[in-house]
Write a protein that holds these residues in place. Structure first.
Motif, PDB file in Angstrom:
ATOM      1  N   THR A  61       0.839  -1.195   0.000  1.00  0.00           N
ATOM      2  CA  THR A  61       0.000   0.000   0.000  1.00  0.00           C
ATOM      3  C   THR A  61       0.875   1.247   0.000  1.00  0.00           C
ATOM      4  OG1 THR A  61      -1.715  -1.172   1.217  1.00  0.00           O
ATOM      5  CG2 THR A  61      -1.796   1.233   1.289  1.00  0.00           C
ATOM      6  N   SER A  62       0.455   2.246  -0.777  1.00  0.00           N
ATOM      7  CA  SER A  62       1.188   3.512  -0.842  1.00  0.00           C
ATOM      8  C   SER A  62       0.648   4.486   0.196  1.00  0.00           C
ATOM      9  CB  SER A  62       1.041   4.132  -2.234  1.00  0.00           C
ATOM     10  OG  SER A  62       1.470   5.484  -2.216  1.00  0.00           O
ATOM     11  N   PHE A  63       1.552   5.019   1.015  1.00  0.00           N
ATOM     12  CA  PHE A  63       1.198   6.066   1.961  1.00  0.00           C
ATOM     13  C   PHE A  63       1.880   7.386   1.590  1.00  0.00           C
ATOM     14  CE2 PHE A  63       0.607   2.111   4.305  1.00  0.00           C
ATOM     15  CZ  PHE A  63      -0.699   2.278   4.761  1.00  0.00           C
ATOM     16  N   ARG A  64       2.360   7.466   0.347  1.00  0.00           N
ATOM     17  CA  ARG A  64       3.020   8.670  -0.150  1.00  0.00           C
ATOM     18  C   ARG A  64       2.177   9.262  -1.272  1.00  0.00           C
ATOM     19  NH1 ARG A  64       9.123   6.264  -1.157  1.00  0.00           N
ATOM     20  NH2 ARG A  64       9.403   5.337   0.897  1.00  0.00           N
ATOM     21  N   GLY A  65       1.678  10.461  -1.066  1.00  0.00           N
ATOM     22  CA  GLY A  65       0.911  11.067  -2.146  1.00  0.00           C
ATOM     23  C   GLY A  65       0.167  12.315  -1.731  1.00  0.00           C
ATOM     24  N   ILE A  66      -0.442  12.951  -2.727  1.00  0.00           N
ATOM     25  CA  ILE A  66      -1.265  14.139  -2.530  1.00  0.00           C
ATOM     26  C   ILE A  66      -2.254  14.197  -3.693  1.00  0.00           C
ATOM     27  CG2 ILE A  66       0.313  15.672  -3.782  1.00  0.00           C
ATOM     28  CD1 ILE A  66      -0.460  17.853  -1.708  1.00  0.00           C
ATOM     29  N   SER A  67      -3.425  14.750  -3.429  1.00  0.00           N
ATOM     30  CA  SER A  67      -4.435  14.907  -4.470  1.00  0.00           C
ATOM     31  C   SER A  67      -5.031  16.307  -4.373  1.00  0.00           C
ATOM     32  CB  SER A  67      -5.542  13.860  -4.311  1.00  0.00           C
ATOM     33  OG  SER A  67      -6.540  14.036  -5.294  1.00  0.00           O
ATOM     34  N   MET A  68      -5.212  16.967  -5.533  1.00  0.00           N
ATOM     35  CA  MET A  68      -5.794  18.305  -5.593  1.00  0.00           C
ATOM     36  C   MET A  68      -6.890  18.328  -6.643  1.00  0.00           C
ATOM     37  SD  MET A  68      -2.375  20.678  -5.440  1.00  0.00           S
ATOM     38  CE  MET A  68      -1.608  19.800  -6.798  1.00  0.00           C
ATOM     39  N   GLU A  69      -8.008  18.952  -6.301  1.00  0.00           N
ATOM     40  CA  GLU A  69      -9.119  19.077  -7.231  1.00  0.00           C
ATOM     41  C   GLU A  69      -9.639  20.508  -7.188  1.00  0.00           C
ATOM     42  OE1 GLU A  69     -12.000  15.686  -6.956  1.00  0.00           O
ATOM     43  OE2 GLU A  69     -10.713  15.152  -5.256  1.00  0.00           O
ATOM     44  N   PHE A  70      -9.973  21.028  -8.365  1.00  0.00           N
ATOM     45  CA  PHE A  70     -10.541  22.363  -8.496  1.00  0.00           C
ATOM     46  C   PHE A  70     -11.872  22.207  -9.211  1.00  0.00           C
ATOM     47  CE2 PHE A  70      -6.023  22.809  -8.154  1.00  0.00           C
ATOM     48  CZ  PHE A  70      -5.849  23.911  -7.332  1.00  0.00           C
ATOM     49  N   LEU A  71     -12.963  22.616  -8.554  1.00  0.00           N
ATOM     50  CA  LEU A  71     -14.305  22.402  -9.087  1.00  0.00           C
ATOM     51  C   LEU A  71     -15.065  23.710  -9.184  1.00  0.00           C
ATOM     52  CD1 LEU A  71     -15.172  19.320  -6.883  1.00  0.00           C
ATOM     53  CD2 LEU A  71     -14.727  19.251  -9.329  1.00  0.00           C
ATOM     54  N   GLY A  72     -15.777  23.887 -10.280  1.00  0.00           N
ATOM     55  CA  GLY A  72     -16.733  24.970 -10.433  1.00  0.00           C
ATOM     56  C   GLY A  72     -18.124  24.372 -10.398  1.00  0.00           C
ATOM     57  N   HIS A  73     -19.059  25.014  -9.726  1.00  0.00           N
ATOM     58  CA  HIS A  73     -20.403  24.480  -9.581  1.00  0.00           C
ATOM     59  C   HIS A  73     -21.242  24.892 -10.789  1.00  0.00           C
ATOM     60  CE1 HIS A  73     -19.580  23.027  -5.534  1.00  0.00           C
ATOM     61  NE2 HIS A  73     -18.827  24.120  -5.426  1.00  0.00           N
ATOM     62  N   ALA A  74     -21.536  23.916 -11.652  1.00  0.00           N
ATOM     63  CA  ALA A  74     -22.262  24.169 -12.893  1.00  0.00           C
ATOM     64  C   ALA A  74     -23.728  24.493 -12.625  1.00  0.00           C
ATOM     65  CB  ALA A  74     -22.154  22.965 -13.820  1.00  0.00           C
ATOM     66  N   LYS A  75     -24.351  23.787 -11.682  1.00  0.00           N
ATOM     67  CA  LYS A  75     -25.724  24.026 -11.261  1.00  0.00           C
ATOM     68  C   LYS A  75     -25.888  23.375  -9.898  1.00  0.00           C
ATOM     69  CE  LYS A  75     -27.587  20.068 -13.810  1.00  0.00           C
ATOM     70  NZ  LYS A  75     -28.597  19.632 -14.780  1.00  0.00           N
ATOM     71  N   PRO A  76     -26.976  23.616  -9.192  1.00  0.00           N
ATOM     72  CA  PRO A  76     -27.119  23.025  -7.853  1.00  0.00           C
ATOM     73  C   PRO A  76     -26.970  21.510  -7.876  1.00  0.00           C
ATOM     74  CG  PRO A  76     -28.794  24.696  -8.194  1.00  0.00           C
ATOM     75  CD  PRO A  76     -28.084  24.521  -9.514  1.00  0.00           C
ATOM     76  N   GLY A  77     -26.071  21.012  -7.039  1.00  0.00           N
ATOM     77  CA  GLY A  77     -25.844  19.578  -6.937  1.00  0.00           C
ATOM     78  C   GLY A  77     -24.883  18.995  -7.947  1.00  0.00           C
ATOM     79  N   VAL A  78     -24.354  19.818  -8.866  1.00  0.00           N
ATOM     80  CA  VAL A  78     -23.429  19.321  -9.897  1.00  0.00           C
ATOM     81  C   VAL A  78     -22.207  20.229  -9.971  1.00  0.00           C
ATOM     82  CG1 VAL A  78     -23.103  18.790 -12.345  1.00  0.00           C
ATOM     83  CG2 VAL A  78     -25.299  18.332 -11.258  1.00  0.00           C
ATOM     84  N   ALA A  79     -21.033  19.634  -9.955  1.00  0.00           N
ATOM     85  CA  ALA A  79     -19.782  20.390 -10.083  1.00  0.00           C
ATOM     86  C   ALA A  79     -18.902  19.743 -11.145  1.00  0.00           C
ATOM     87  CB  ALA A  79     -19.044  20.431  -8.749  1.00  0.00           C
ATOM     88  N   VAL A  80     -18.155  20.552 -11.862  1.00  0.00           N
ATOM     89  CA  VAL A  80     -17.212  20.056 -12.863  1.00  0.00           C
ATOM     90  C   VAL A  80     -15.860  20.722 -12.614  1.00  0.00           C
ATOM     91  CG1 VAL A  80     -18.941  19.545 -14.621  1.00  0.00           C
ATOM     92  CG2 VAL A  80     -17.905  21.813 -14.542  1.00  0.00           C
ATOM     93  N   GLY A  81     -14.792  20.034 -12.990  1.00  0.00           N
ATOM     94  CA  GLY A  81     -13.479  20.615 -12.768  1.00  0.00           C
ATOM     95  C   GLY A  81     -12.348  19.719 -13.210  1.00  0.00           C
ATOM     96  N   LEU A  82     -11.216  19.898 -12.562  1.00  0.00           N
ATOM     97  CA  LEU A  82      -9.992  19.184 -12.899  1.00  0.00           C
ATOM     98  C   LEU A  82      -9.374  18.582 -11.643  1.00  0.00           C
ATOM     99  CD1 LEU A  82      -8.419  21.852 -15.271  1.00  0.00           C
ATOM    100  CD2 LEU A  82      -9.495  19.727 -15.975  1.00  0.00           C
ATOM    101  N   GLU A  83      -8.691  17.465 -11.833  1.00  0.00           N
ATOM    102  CA  GLU A  83      -7.982  16.799 -10.735  1.00  0.00           C
ATOM    103  C   GLU A  83      -6.560  16.469 -11.164  1.00  0.00           C
ATOM    104  OE1 GLU A  83      -7.725  12.530  -8.373  1.00  0.00           O
ATOM    105  OE2 GLU A  83      -9.437  12.911  -9.651  1.00  0.00           O
ATOM    106  N   THR A  84      -5.644  16.618 -10.235  1.00  0.00           N
ATOM    107  CA  THR A  84      -4.287  16.124 -10.419  1.00  0.00           C
ATOM    108  C   THR A  84      -3.776  15.660  -9.061  1.00  0.00           C
ATOM    109  OG1 THR A  84      -2.111  16.548 -11.401  1.00  0.00           O
ATOM    110  CG2 THR A  84      -3.080  18.326 -10.103  1.00  0.00           C
TER     111      THR A  84
END
Length: 196
Positions: A43-66
């Motif tokens: 198992t890997s315990f080395r890492g990081i995750s980042m996400e940037f989301l814009g809310h397209a409409k109530p209850g729905v978001a779209v964006g990018l992850e790296t």
């Protein structure tokens, strides 16, 4: 590689400036699957995750992850095969996995609840760099692989504009000529920072 990550980070930051948005910073624990598990089963315990989301409409978001996951394992006197060549010795095996994905999340419940479940789907690429060290020698394979990433999770409200998150993501990477698909399951814990 560093230039690609920097460009993706700047692009992701720009998304947050022009919309109601969220930034998710989380710590991923990676469980290797398939060919990645055959190469490095720990198992890997080395890492990081980042996400940037814009809310397209109530209850729905779209964006990018790296992000970045590092899988590592030491193998004592194991045979390593590449093509028709087999080498035996103590090996230090590393796999660096960097996803760059377009994603969407769906939040089926009201934002005002303390715990809000969500589901998501991401599509993009996974950069996989596999290195095997034998003393002074290193064998490296690198590939850009098509990747599909479904996820499920729960958000926990802390205060306006801040939530904790717990989620599970499956990174399903596809085979290339250079490297078999480097798939893994990620358990993420982190925080969601939202604009008000």
């Amino acid at each position: 590689m560093k230039h690609i990550l920097l460009s993706a980070f700047i692009l992701l930051c720009g998304v947050t400036l022009y919309s109601q948005s969220s930034f998710i910073l989380s710590y991923p624990m990676g469980l290797p699957l398939g060919d990645l598990h055959d190469y490095s089963s720990k198992t890997s315990f080395r890492g990081i995750s980042m996400e940037f989301l814009g809310h397209a409409k109530p209850g729905v978001a779209v964006g990018l992850e790296t992000g970045w996951n590092v899988f590592y394992e030491k193998k004592n006197k194991e045979p390593y095969k590449q093509g028709t060549t087999t080498i035996t010795g103590t090996q230090y095996r590393y796999t660096n996995a960097v996803p760059i994905l377009v994603e969407s999340k769906w939040y089926p419940t009201e934002e005002k609840k303390k715990a809000n479940p969500y589901v998501g789907l991401g599509v993009g690429t996974l950069f996989a760099s596999r290195s095997t060290d034998f003393g002074l020698y290193r064998i490296t394979n690198e590939a850009w692989q098509f990747c599909v990433r479904p996820e499920v999770g729960v958000l926990f409200s802390i205060e306006p504009g801040l939530k904790a998150m717990l989620g599970a993501k499956y990174y399903g990477a596809f085979n290339t000529d250079d490297l078999d698909g480097q798939s893994f399951l990620s358990i993420n814990v982190g925080f969601v920072f939202s604009s008000l």
